[in-house]
Scaffold this active site. Sequence first.
Site: not given
Length: 246
Positions: A15, A136
């Site tokens: 990330d 998500d």
Amino acid sequence: MSFEDKKMLIMPAVDIKNGKCVQLVQGKPGTEQVIIENPENVAKSWEDKGAEIIHVIDLDGAIESKDNLETIKKILNEVSVPIQLGGGIRSPEYAKQLLNLDIDRLIIGTMAIKNPEIIAELSKEFGKDRIMIALDSKDSKVVIKGWKEKTDKKATEISKKFQEKGAGSILFTNVDVEGLLEGFDLQPAIDLVKSVDIPIVYSGGITTLNDIKKLSTTGVKGVVIGSALYKDRIDIKEALKYQTIK
């Protein structure tokens, strides 16, 4: 990389935020528990340890609508395994730019939810195997815009639509447990696998090898692992064994 190549792909997460590799808790800025310089070196280290695909998320793109394109290019130059990339892909033009950089698979969330027709366009031009939808989930509802905006739909309620539009796979992230290293409920993943005929990749709350073992029984075709790898809760070489365990 095709999902048909392995029973369940193990995907280490890299990330990116402000040009660095980080791990956040539930995607919230300011909760960085891991900060490492040179994300391209981090990605290469996972490749060196046996990873066959790297899961890269541009957190700046997802949260602040700015991109880490130069860092993404460095990762592409450094590693030889496929890159699966998401975060802040809010226009067809940017999506096409990334796909033309030889990103193996592009993860699209907010833009797909707001305009599903774009998925049909990208799938037709680049092939469905390169188009992944990010669903998500927070409090059982799909969230967008870096997990800041909640919709009124569950992942299972909209998954079929994206299969029909030409998506090749779905990334399901359980935001409620993301980065907490406290485990997770298997049922949402099982329900999503049953809702469509395309591969599901699971992310969120994976803490132990036993979590990976349990996921291998659900039918998911990939598992994204972040904090547990960076905090040495899971050994990548042990996790990779589940790519082939029947």
